[in-house]
Enzyme design. Structure first.
Site, PDB file in Angstrom:
ATOM      1  N   GLU A   1      -3.462  81.626  14.703  1.00  0.00           N
ATOM      2  CA  GLU A   1      -3.071  81.938  15.867  1.00  0.00           C
ATOM      3  C   GLU A   1      -4.246  82.792  16.647  1.00  0.00           C
ATOM      4  O   GLU A   1      -5.253  83.593  15.973  1.00  0.00           O
ATOM      5  CB  GLU A   1      -2.109  83.126  15.876  1.00  0.00           C
ATOM      6  N   HIS A   2      -4.552  82.244  17.829  1.00  0.00           N
ATOM      7  CA  HIS A   2      -5.716  82.637  18.756  1.00  0.00           C
ATOM      8  C   HIS A   2      -7.224  82.232  17.946  1.00  0.00           C
ATOM      9  O   HIS A   2      -8.114  82.991  17.945  1.00  0.00           O
ATOM     10  CB  HIS A   2      -5.711  84.197  18.657  1.00  0.00           C
TER      11      HIS A   2
ATOM     12  N   ASP B   1      -8.012  78.733  18.003  1.00  0.00           N
ATOM     13  CA  ASP B   1      -8.405  77.538  18.428  1.00  0.00           C
ATOM     14  C   ASP B   1      -9.601  77.538  19.514  1.00  0.00           C
ATOM     15  O   ASP B   1     -10.500  76.993  19.516  1.00  0.00           O
ATOM     16  CB  ASP B   1      -7.303  76.566  19.290  1.00  0.00           C
TER      17      ASP B   1
ATOM     18  N   ALA C   1       8.706  80.184  26.198  1.00  0.00           N
ATOM     19  CA  ALA C   1       9.211  80.721  24.907  1.00  0.00           C
ATOM     20  C   ALA C   1       8.004  80.713  24.085  1.00  0.00           C
ATOM     21  O   ALA C   1       8.181  81.033  22.785  1.00  0.00           O
ATOM     22  CB  ALA C   1      10.412  79.929  24.542  1.00  0.00           C
ATOM     23  N   GLY C   2       6.919  80.136  24.568  1.00  0.00           N
ATOM     24  CA  GLY C   2       5.614  80.004  23.515  1.00  0.00           C
ATOM     25  C   GLY C   2       5.811  78.587  22.789  1.00  0.00           C
ATOM     26  O   GLY C   2       5.309  78.707  21.548  1.00  0.00           O
TER      27      GLY C   2
ATOM     28  N   SER D   1       6.218  74.326  26.431  1.00  0.00           N
ATOM     29  CA  SER D   1       6.834  73.284  27.312  1.00  0.00           C
ATOM     30  C   SER D   1       5.916  72.852  28.214  1.00  0.00           C
ATOM     31  O   SER D   1       6.101  71.466  28.408  1.00  0.00           O
ATOM     32  CB  SER D   1       7.719  74.038  27.664  1.00  0.00           C
TER      33      SER D   1
ATOM     34  N   ASP E   1      -2.177  73.346  21.699  1.00  0.00           N
ATOM     35  CA  ASP E   1      -0.935  72.918  22.043  1.00  0.00           C
ATOM     36  C   ASP E   1      -0.898  71.595  22.553  1.00  0.00           C
ATOM     37  O   ASP E   1      -0.108  70.621  22.142  1.00  0.00           O
ATOM     38  CB  ASP E   1      -0.293  73.809  23.386  1.00  0.00           C
TER      39      ASP E   1
ATOM     40  N   TYR F   1      -4.219  87.305  27.528  1.00  0.00           N
ATOM     41  CA  TYR F   1      -4.866  86.412  26.777  1.00  0.00           C
ATOM     42  C   TYR F   1      -6.349  86.197  27.306  1.00  0.00           C
ATOM     43  O   TYR F   1      -7.138  86.087  26.384  1.00  0.00           O
ATOM     44  CB  TYR F   1      -4.151  84.987  27.217  1.00  0.00           C
TER      45      TYR F   1
HETATM   46  C1  GLA Z   1      -1.504  79.672  23.364  1.00  0.00           C
HETATM   47  C2  GLA Z   1      -2.751  78.694  23.883  1.00  0.00           C
HETATM   48  C3  GLA Z   1      -3.303  77.968  22.669  1.00  0.00           C
HETATM   49  C4  GLA Z   1      -3.398  79.347  21.609  1.00  0.00           C
HETATM   50  C5  GLA Z   1      -2.167  80.060  21.340  1.00  0.00           C
HETATM   51  C6  GLA Z   1      -2.621  80.902  20.316  1.00  0.00           C
HETATM   52  O1  GLA Z   1      -0.396  79.013  22.932  1.00  0.00           O
HETATM   53  O2  GLA Z   1      -2.043  77.687  24.811  1.00  0.00           O
HETATM   54  O3  GLA Z   1      -4.366  77.454  23.081  1.00  0.00           O
HETATM   55  O4  GLA Z   1      -4.500  79.792  21.803  1.00  0.00           O
HETATM   56  O5  GLA Z   1      -1.721  80.471  22.606  1.00  0.00           O
HETATM   57  O6  GLA Z   1      -3.028  80.643  19.155  1.00  0.00           O
END
Ligand code: GLA
Length: 395
Positions: free
Chosen positions: A35-36, A38, A124-125, A128, A179, A229
């Site tokens: 996570e975080h 990319d 919701a992460g 979508s 994503d 972010y």
């Molecule tokens: C969101 C961003 C992704 C990534 C994640 C964290 O989903 O769209 O590019 O940075 O947060 O891993």
């Protein structure tokens, strides 16, 4: 909604018969770990879900794009010659963003009537928005290629990149590539071990050995998410700039090993930036280790790495918050839970847990009850199925 119902609704909205209808779909994703990382040229390990955006679409003979959705009253009309002017839309801006970005990249955008049906919950992460972007990009690119006599499949990695560009430049969210890439390139029954610095990847079979992937949604209303972010991104850039004074050949935090980091971290002046960098570098290491663990069917190690990942996102990256922490804490109290962590950007959104099949009902009941008691409103649970990436569906 089922395809046949979406088709029926399309005909109710736009009229005509079903002769020239086309169907495009692209999924949401759950990130298992990484996570975080990319946007730091690091590694991620997402899986595409069976939850998806479906578009029912029919070409028109003019320069108009009509947009409708199965779950919204809004109807939007876009003019192909004026695509840069729809940033203010509450709904339809993502579609306009994609059409505009493809047009700028040289695609011939064709007028059409479109109906969108999303089964990925919004906000919701679970990406979508990437699902909408990639499905829309695929539809427009397919029509453009057909109009210009270009044969062969649409380049889905390119669609992922254009989807990200649309989100970065038109929508103004500075997201990484994970994503859109997962939505475009996912495969049912697999997770994607993706190196974000050059987009090389490997599809790894999800050998779950009697376990399920359970997604728990905090249902927290997210606020200020974009600014937090973007703040994390700039803290990473600051840490990298400091590290480059002693390691000039390192282009990204994601290519620095934990050993290199430990030997050089003193050059990062700001304590907060140093914590952010530590998370990114150790998180990439966890992605390598968990991919190996999954290949060896070692879910126990995988689960431990998920827990370490959550703790690091809580303590070093500081993107979890009370709701996500509560879900993970309560999950880890249940027998049969192998691992649990937040997934996606954080600040709300969802957790992902690996749960033994026979413990899933207890998990949902007990975690749900404890969450309601501690937070005051309900969480939502999805026993997730993986799905395929962006595709045209031929009926
Ligand atoms: C969101 C961003 C992704 C990534 C994640 C964290 O989903 O769209 O590019 O940075 O947060 O891993």
């Amino acid at each position: 909604m089922e395809i046949k119902d979406a088709k029926k609704m399309f005909l109710e909205i736009y009229g005509g018969d079903d002769k020239n209808l086309r169907f495009f779909a692209s999924p949401g994703r759950v990130n298992l770990i990484g996570e975080h990382t990319d946007y730091n040229g690091g590694f991620v390990f997402p899986a595409a879900l069976s939850m998806r955006t479906l578009i029912v679409v029919r070409k028109r003979d003019d320069n108009i794009i009509n947009l409708a959705a199965t779950d919204l009253p809004d109807r939007v009309t876009l003019d192909i010659d004026n695509l840069e002017s729809y940033k203010h839309l509450k709904w339809g801006d993502y579609q306009a963003a994609v059409a505009y970005t493809l047009q700028q990249a040289g695609f011939d955008i064709v007028g059409c009537d479109m109906l969108f049906d999303d089964t990925t919950p919004h906000g919701a992460g679970l990406s979508s928005s990437a699902a909408i972007e990639v499905a829309t990009a695929l539809a427009f690119a397919t029509f453009s290629n057909e109009k210009n006599g270009i044969t062969g499949p649409v380049d889905m990695v390119y669609m992922a990149k254009l989807g990200q560009k649309a989100e970065n430049e038109y929508i103004g969210v500075n997201c990484g590539i994970m994503d859109q890439f997962a939505s475009a390139m996912g495969r049912e029954g697999h997770a994607i071990y993706l190196d974000c610095k050059d987009l090389s990847y490997e599809l790894v079979p999800l050998n779950m050995k009697g376990c399920k992937i359970v997604i728990s949604n905090t249902n927290k209303k997210r606020s200020l998410q974009t600014s937090k972010y973007n703040e994390r991104r700039s803290q990473c850039e600051e840490a990298l700039a400091n590290l480059q004074t002693v390691m000039p050949d390192k282009e990204f935090l994601g290519v620095i090993t934990p050993e290199e980091f430990e030997a050089n971290k003193h050059v990062i002046k700001n304590d907060v930036a140093r914590k952010r960098a530590a998370h990114v570098i150790y998180e990439c290491d966890r992605v390598h280790k968990s991919t190996e663990a999954l290949k060896n069917s070692d879910l126990v190690t995988f689960g431990k790495l998920m827990i370490d990942s959550h703790n690091s996102l809580r303590d070093l990256y500081e993107v979890t918050g009370e709701e996500l922490d509560t879900l993970v804490e309560e999950a880890l109290k249940i027998d049969g839970v192998i691992g649990s962590r937040m997934t996606g950007a954080g600040f709300g959104g969802c957790t992902v847990s690996i749960v033994k099949e026979e413990a899933v009902d207890t998990f949902i009941e007990k975690v749900g009850k404890a969450y309601k008691e501690r937070i005051g409103y309900d969480a939502t649970f999805y026993v997730s199925e993986t799905g395929d990436g962006g595709r045209e569906i031929k009926l």
